[in-house]
Enzyme design. Sequence first.
Site, PDB file in Angstrom:
ATOM      1  N   LEU A   1      14.526   9.272 -64.628  1.00 21.18           N
ATOM      2  CA  LEU A   1      14.544   7.866 -64.207  1.00 21.18           C
ATOM      3  C   LEU A   1      14.383   7.753 -62.694  1.00 21.18           C
ATOM      4  O   LEU A   1      13.487   7.067 -62.190  1.00 21.18           O
ATOM      5  CB  LEU A   1      15.864   7.222 -64.657  1.00 21.18           C
ATOM      6  CG  LEU A   1      16.082   5.770 -64.236  1.00 21.18           C
ATOM      7  CD1 LEU A   1      14.987   4.868 -64.795  1.00 21.18           C
ATOM      8  CD2 LEU A   1      17.457   5.283 -64.694  1.00 21.18           C
ATOM      9  N   TYR A   2      15.252   8.460 -61.979  1.00 15.57           N
ATOM     10  CA  TYR A   2      15.222   8.413 -60.511  1.00 15.57           C
ATOM     11  C   TYR A   2      13.889   8.944 -59.974  1.00 15.57           C
ATOM     12  O   TYR A   2      13.230   8.295 -59.147  1.00 15.57           O
ATOM     13  CB  TYR A   2      16.398   9.232 -59.971  1.00 15.57           C
ATOM     14  CG  TYR A   2      16.397   9.422 -58.480  1.00 15.57           C
ATOM     15  CD1 TYR A   2      16.378   8.322 -57.625  1.00 15.57           C
ATOM     16  CD2 TYR A   2      16.424  10.702 -57.915  1.00 15.57           C
ATOM     17  CE1 TYR A   2      16.385   8.506 -56.245  1.00 15.57           C
ATOM     18  CE2 TYR A   2      16.440  10.883 -56.551  1.00 15.57           C
ATOM     19  CZ  TYR A   2      16.410   9.787 -55.719  1.00 15.57           C
ATOM     20  OH  TYR A   2      16.407   9.962 -54.354  1.00 15.57           O
TER      21      TYR A   2
END
Length: 247
Positions: free
Chosen positions: A154-155
């Site tokens: 995600l990051y």
Amino acid sequence: MADNSLTALVTGGTSGIGRATANKLAQLGIHVVVVGRNEERGEKAVAEIRSAGGKADFIASDLRDAASAREVARRAIAIGQGHVDILINNAGIFPFGLTHETTEETFDKVYALNVKAPYFLVAELAPLMAKRGKGAIVNISTMVADYGASGMSLYGSSKAAMNLLTKAWAAEYGPSGVRVNAVSPGPTRTEGTDAMGEGLEQLAAQAPAGRPATAEEIAEAIVFLATDRSSFIQGAKLAVDGGRTAI
Ligand SMILES: NC(=O)c1ccc[n+]([C@@H]2O[C@H](COP(=O)([O-])OP(=O)(O)OC[C@H]3O[C@@H](n4cnc5c(N)ncnc54)[C@H](OP(=O)(O)O)[C@@H]3O)[C@@H](O)[C@H]2O)c1
């Protein structure tokens, strides 16, 4: 190299890499506007700059929606008496976790701060810089946007979006004199990574440097790309990761 005519907007300028960057820009005589949600941290960051003889103001805002980002840009322009010359897109969150354990809420929070906020700050500020024929934007990315790392989908993907946006904005606004670049840090000791404990050291151990960076080491590269010392650099991503992505 004092420049008393410039104004810089530093998102997340109240902590870690952003605060170190704000301090260094202020030392160059640049009027710094720092943004964050926490008023106490904001006032402290401003006081630190002012007590060292610099110029600084704080805008309290949660940047996670376009209207707030646009409003922050407008307030910074007012503080800068009609212009913001430097934008540092630094505010970011980095919750780690496996993809199948990530909630929609976390997904939306990460993309709202790490991608949407910079997008609409640029939408508001870059045209004004272009109109004046000069400006610099530095996006803060991460080394984990350059390779697949378990627990960082995600990051890493949000910052990979910033890497592409760095090039897209260089194409859009570069011909008008606005330089857009990115700094891609490796593990760095900040308030935000305090909670990682030994995990930060372990991540850092994978790189040739073998240690985490200080926020000041990352800020040096950001200030370089934000100022005329890098006048012929456009659309670049500078790895400041102790060599991690070189191996
Ligand atoms: N530290 C690292 O190891 C590392 C490595 C690679 C990349 N980076 C990137 O570098 C940047 C800075 O990291 P850091 O470690 O210095 O972070 P940090 O110490 O956690 O500071 C984050 C800053 O962002 C602000 N912020 C957070 N949520 C916000 C929101 N919704 N609206 C407005 N401001 C908000 C925080 O202020 P408030 O909490 O008061 O809002 C704070 O000033 C991030 O983009 C991060 O992804 C960091």
